[in-house]
Structure formats: C-alpha cells, structure tokens
Write an enzyme that holds these catalytic residues in place. Structure first.
Site, PDB file in Angstrom:
ATOM      1  N   ALA A   1       0.817  -1.225   0.000  1.00 35.94           N
ATOM      2  CA  ALA A   1       0.000   0.000   0.000  1.00 35.94           C
ATOM      3  C   ALA A   1       0.848   1.272   0.000  1.00 35.94           C
ATOM      4  O   ALA A   1       0.319   2.368   0.121  1.00 35.94           O
ATOM      5  CB  ALA A   1      -0.950  -0.003   1.191  1.00 35.94           C
TER       6      ALA A   1
ATOM      7  N   TYR B   1       4.180 -14.054 -14.582  1.00 34.13           N
ATOM      8  CA  TYR B   1       3.221 -13.105 -14.022  1.00 34.13           C
ATOM      9  C   TYR B   1       1.786 -13.579 -14.285  1.00 34.13           C
ATOM     10  O   TYR B   1       0.955 -13.648 -13.372  1.00 34.13           O
ATOM     11  CB  TYR B   1       3.448 -11.718 -14.643  1.00 34.13           C
ATOM     12  CG  TYR B   1       2.522 -10.647 -14.129  1.00 34.13           C
ATOM     13  CD1 TYR B   1       2.711 -10.083 -12.865  1.00 34.13           C
ATOM     14  CD2 TYR B   1       1.459 -10.178 -14.902  1.00 34.13           C
ATOM     15  CE1 TYR B   1       1.857  -9.094 -12.382  1.00 34.13           C
ATOM     16  CE2 TYR B   1       0.604  -9.198 -14.430  1.00 34.13           C
ATOM     17  CZ  TYR B   1       0.805  -8.653 -13.171  1.00 34.13           C
ATOM     18  OH  TYR B   1      -0.041  -7.682 -12.705  1.00 34.13           O
TER      19      TYR B   1
ATOM     20  N   LYS C   1      -1.098 -14.730 -11.596  1.00 33.36           N
ATOM     21  CA  LYS C   1      -2.384 -14.019 -11.473  1.00 33.36           C
ATOM     22  C   LYS C   1      -3.563 -14.936 -11.794  1.00 33.36           C
ATOM     23  O   LYS C   1      -4.658 -14.767 -11.243  1.00 33.36           O
ATOM     24  CB  LYS C   1      -2.382 -12.781 -12.370  1.00 33.36           C
ATOM     25  CG  LYS C   1      -1.383 -11.700 -11.920  1.00 33.36           C
ATOM     26  CD  LYS C   1      -1.730 -11.164 -10.551  1.00 33.36           C
ATOM     27  CE  LYS C   1      -0.857 -10.009 -10.131  1.00 33.36           C
ATOM     28  NZ  LYS C   1      -1.224  -9.472  -8.806  1.00 33.36           N
TER      29      LYS C   1
ATOM     30  N   ILE D   1      -3.033   0.223 -15.695  1.00 31.18           N
ATOM     31  CA  ILE D   1      -3.261   1.286 -14.714  1.00 31.18           C
ATOM     32  C   ILE D   1      -1.985   2.127 -14.582  1.00 31.18           C
ATOM     33  O   ILE D   1      -0.874   1.573 -14.575  1.00 31.18           O
ATOM     34  CB  ILE D   1      -3.640   0.673 -13.345  1.00 31.18           C
ATOM     35  CG1 ILE D   1      -4.770  -0.371 -13.487  1.00 31.18           C
ATOM     36  CG2 ILE D   1      -4.032   1.765 -12.347  1.00 31.18           C
ATOM     37  CD1 ILE D   1      -6.055   0.123 -14.130  1.00 31.18           C
TER      38      ILE D   1
HETATM   39  P1  NAP Z   1       3.587  -0.902  -8.049  1.00 30.07           P
HETATM   40  O1  NAP Z   1       3.311   0.509  -8.368  1.00 30.07           O
HETATM   41  O2  NAP Z   1       4.835  -1.534  -8.554  1.00 30.07           O
HETATM   42  O3  NAP Z   1       3.515  -1.081  -6.454  1.00 30.07           O
HETATM   43  C1  NAP Z   1       3.736  -2.345  -5.910  1.00 30.07           C
HETATM   44  C2  NAP Z   1       3.454  -2.316  -4.423  1.00 30.07           C
HETATM   45  O4  NAP Z   1       3.646  -3.637  -3.921  1.00 30.07           O
HETATM   46  C3  NAP Z   1       4.398  -1.409  -3.656  1.00 30.07           C
HETATM   47  O5  NAP Z   1       3.688  -0.810  -2.603  1.00 30.07           O
HETATM   48  C4  NAP Z   1       5.446  -2.391  -3.113  1.00 30.07           C
HETATM   49  O6  NAP Z   1       6.010  -1.973  -1.867  1.00 30.07           O
HETATM   50  C5  NAP Z   1       4.601  -3.607  -2.860  1.00 30.07           C
HETATM   51  N1  NAP Z   1       5.354  -4.869  -2.860  1.00 30.07           N
HETATM   52  C6  NAP Z   1       6.061  -5.428  -3.865  1.00 30.07           C
HETATM   53  N2  NAP Z   1       6.565  -6.609  -3.463  1.00 30.07           N
HETATM   54  C7  NAP Z   1       6.170  -6.795  -2.180  1.00 30.07           C
HETATM   55  C8  NAP Z   1       6.374  -7.808  -1.224  1.00 30.07           C
HETATM   56  N3  NAP Z   1       7.100  -8.899  -1.506  1.00 30.07           N
HETATM   57  N4  NAP Z   1       5.806  -7.675   0.000  1.00 30.07           N
HETATM   58  C9  NAP Z   1       5.058  -6.576   0.308  1.00 30.07           C
HETATM   59  N5  NAP Z   1       4.843  -5.574  -0.559  1.00 30.07           N
HETATM   60  C10 NAP Z   1       5.388  -5.686  -1.781  1.00 30.07           C
HETATM   61  O7  NAP Z   1       2.410  -1.850  -8.562  1.00 30.07           O
HETATM   62  P2  NAP Z   1       0.878  -1.524  -8.923  1.00 30.07           P
HETATM   63  O8  NAP Z   1       0.818  -1.218 -10.372  1.00 30.07           O
HETATM   64  O9  NAP Z   1       0.313  -0.592  -7.938  1.00 30.07           O
HETATM   65  O10 NAP Z   1       0.269  -2.980  -8.747  1.00 30.07           O
HETATM   66  C11 NAP Z   1      -0.445  -3.367  -7.585  1.00 30.07           C
HETATM   67  C12 NAP Z   1      -1.098  -4.705  -7.872  1.00 30.07           C
HETATM   68  O11 NAP Z   1      -1.950  -4.575  -8.998  1.00 30.07           O
HETATM   69  C13 NAP Z   1      -0.115  -5.815  -8.213  1.00 30.07           C
HETATM   70  O12 NAP Z   1      -0.532  -7.034  -7.677  1.00 30.07           O
HETATM   71  C14 NAP Z   1      -0.180  -5.860  -9.727  1.00 30.07           C
HETATM   72  O13 NAP Z   1       0.184  -7.121 -10.229  1.00 30.07           O
HETATM   73  C15 NAP Z   1      -1.631  -5.544  -9.960  1.00 30.07           C
HETATM   74  N6  NAP Z   1      -1.934  -5.038 -11.287  1.00 30.07           N
HETATM   75  C16 NAP Z   1      -1.372  -3.880 -11.744  1.00 30.07           C
HETATM   76  C17 NAP Z   1      -1.690  -3.427 -13.028  1.00 30.07           C
HETATM   77  C18 NAP Z   1      -1.127  -2.147 -13.592  1.00 30.07           C
HETATM   78  O14 NAP Z   1      -1.345  -1.880 -14.787  1.00 30.07           O
HETATM   79  N7  NAP Z   1      -0.433  -1.314 -12.826  1.00 30.07           N
HETATM   80  C19 NAP Z   1      -2.551  -4.170 -13.829  1.00 30.07           C
HETATM   81  C20 NAP Z   1      -3.101  -5.345 -13.334  1.00 30.07           C
HETATM   82  C21 NAP Z   1      -2.793  -5.767 -12.058  1.00 30.07           C
HETATM   83  P3  NAP Z   1       7.338  -1.008  -1.778  1.00 30.07           P
HETATM   84  O15 NAP Z   1       7.130   0.113  -2.721  1.00 30.07           O
HETATM   85  O16 NAP Z   1       7.361  -0.570  -0.353  1.00 30.07           O
HETATM   86  O17 NAP Z   1       8.508  -1.869  -2.115  1.00 30.07           O
END
Ligand code: NAP
Length: 244
Positions: free
Chosen positions: A10, A152, A156, A185
């Site tokens: 978060a 990935y 998922k 996103i």
């Molecule tokens: P992001 O901007 O890369 O942020 C990832 C978050 O996850 C960060 O808060 C990070 O913490 C945390 N994190 C990573 N590895 C971790 C671990 N081992 N333990 C605890 N926290 C961890 O990613 P996002 O785009 O917001 O994605 C969030 C979720 O949505 C993910 O599951 C991703 O697969 C999914 N998603 C994203 C998209 C997209 O287009 N962005 C699309 C589909 C699904 P720190 O920053 O503190 O390291």
C-alpha cells in the site's frame, strides 16, 4: 465494532489508492510496504491528519512468519483484521525460456504464496467470528494470458483459482472472497515499461487511456461493502474495455 483492513503493497500505486479509499470509508488501515517506508509513512500521516486510524508495517508477503507478525500487530493496534486486500505484486517481462528458476519462484512467492500467507494469518479470527472479506488483486493477464509475462500471468491466474476455491470453502463461514482484474493502470509498474509501451497500451485500451488507482479502489470498496453482500468467488474486470 473494533475491526481493521490490511492492504498489502500500500506504499505506492493501486494499493495506496485502495488504502486511502478504505480509510475514507471509515476503515482503520494497516499500510503494508516492502521497501518504500517514506511513502508508506506519508500515506499513514495523511490519513491520520484526516482523522483516520492508520499504521504502517514492513513485511515481505512471501515470508509467512513476517506476515503472521504483521497481522498480529495490525489486530493489536487497530482491531482484528476483517478486511484483507491482497494487492502486493511484482511483474517482469521476459521470454518464457529466459525466465530462470529464481525469477519464476520469486514471482509465485510474492503474487500467489503472498496472498496464501496473509489469508492463513487472518483466517482464524474470521472463522471464529464467521465474518470477513478478502479481495485479491489479480490482472487481466491472469484471465487472458500474456506473451513474455508467463510467470506473471500464471501467478495471477493462480490467484483467481485461489479466490474461487476459497470463496467456496469459506462461504458457509460467512467470509466472502473476490478478486479484481485491473487492465493497464497508471502506476510505477506500467511506467517501468517505458513511454513507448505505455502509449501502445493506451492505444490498445478501447477507452483510449490508462486507468487510475482510484478507479480500482472504488471497485475494491464496493466488493468490501455490504452492497456486495451476496457476491463471492467473482473476478471483476476493470480495464476500460481491454479484454471485452
Ligand atoms: P507498483 O506501483 O509496482 O507497487 C507495488 C506495491 O507492492 C508497492 O507498494 C510495493 O512496496 C509492494 N510490494 C512489492 N513486493 C512486495 C512484497 N514482496 N511484500 C510486500 N509488498 C510488496 O504496482 P501496482 O501497479 O500498484 O500494482 C499493484 C497490484 O496490482 C499488483 O498485484 C499488480 O500485479 C496488480 N496489477 C497492476 C496493473 C497495472 O497496470 N499497474 C494491472 C493489473 C494488475 P514497496 O514500494 O514498499 O517496495
């Protein structure tokens, strides 16, 4: 009633948006992070200034002991975890045959075993109370598959299987389990792909733009709310029409 929400990952991106939106709905929130402590703390401070209750907690979701300690800490500080949002995730683009053992294992450990660890830790209380809600953040790639993102997409897709199976197993205990499947996103995860790929993804999205963390957060708030009281085992796609 004393209860709390735990949102993994978060500190940034979608998880940050979800934690903020849940706090606005009145949930005390545990902001989990891995590396970006300052970002997590700035969110918690923002929420506290707005009169909400929030703590931050560093834990790698793939580490079961660390996750158990986090759920204990959140429960003690904020109230028992009755809403669990499994958002933390990592992504990597490589050809299938170039994905080595370490990369494959890490992807599954964070994206699939992570949610398993958090559910394991939060479940005893939910089962005792016969009350609780779990929302998993999957992806359209978990529904459709994705070239050069096999690990990935597999993680998922696995998360959707976990969602459906847990929903069946936990429904008699009054616990709902759903997932969201975001499309593209605007977060660091997509930024990391470069401006050219980002433009291509915008182009490929029928609505002609990337989604925002807030748009995912609204869907999570809905699934977590009483408005969704008869919804379980579902995966809600939020993608501007990408995989219609
Ligand atoms: P992001 O901007 O890369 O942020 C990832 C978050 O996850 C960060 O808060 C990070 O913490 C945390 N994190 C990573 N590895 C971790 C671990 N081992 N333990 C605890 N926290 C961890 O990613 P996002 O785009 O917001 O994605 C969030 C979720 O949505 C993910 O599951 C991703 O697969 C999914 N998603 C994203 C998209 C997209 O287009 N962005 C699309 C589909 C699904 P720190 O920053 O503190 O390291």
């Amino acid at each position: 009633m004393r209860r709390s929400a735990l949102v993994t990952g978060a500190s940034r991106g979608i998880g940050r948006g979800i934690a903020r939106a849940l706090a606005e709905k009145g949930w005390p929130v545990c902001v989990n992070y891995l590396e970006h402590r300052d970002a997590a703390e700035s969110l918690a401070e923002e929420l506290r200034k707005a009169g909400r209750n929030a703590i931050i907690y560093q834990a790698d979701v793939s580490d079961r002991k660390a996750v158990e300690a986090m759920v204990r800490a959140a429960s003690e500080a904020l109230g028992p975890v009755e809403l669990l949002v499994n958002n933390a995730g990592i992504a990597q683009q490589t050809l299938f045959q170039d994905t080595d053992d370490a990369a494959w294992s890490r992807m599954l450990a964070v994206n699939l075993t992570g949610p398993r660890n958090t559910v394991m830790a939060a479940l005893p209380h939910m089962l005792t109370e016969k009350r609780g809600c779990i929302v998993n953040v999957s992806s359209i790639w978990g529904l459709r598959g994705s070239s050069c993102e096999t690990a990935y997409a597999a993680s998922k897709a696995g998360l959707i299987g976990l969602t459906r199976s847990l929903a069946l197993e936990l429904a008699p205990s009054g616990i709902r389990v759903n997932a969201v499947a975001p499309g593209c996103i605007a977060t660091d995860m997509v930024r990391a792909l470069g401006t050219e790929t980002r433009a291509m993804l915008e182009d490929e999205t029928p609505m002609g733009r990337l989604g925002t963390p807030e748009e995912i957060a609204k869907a999570v708030c809905f699934l977590a709310s009483d408005s969704a009281s008869f919804i379980t085992g579902q995966t809600l796609t939020i993608d501007g029409g990408f995989i219609v």
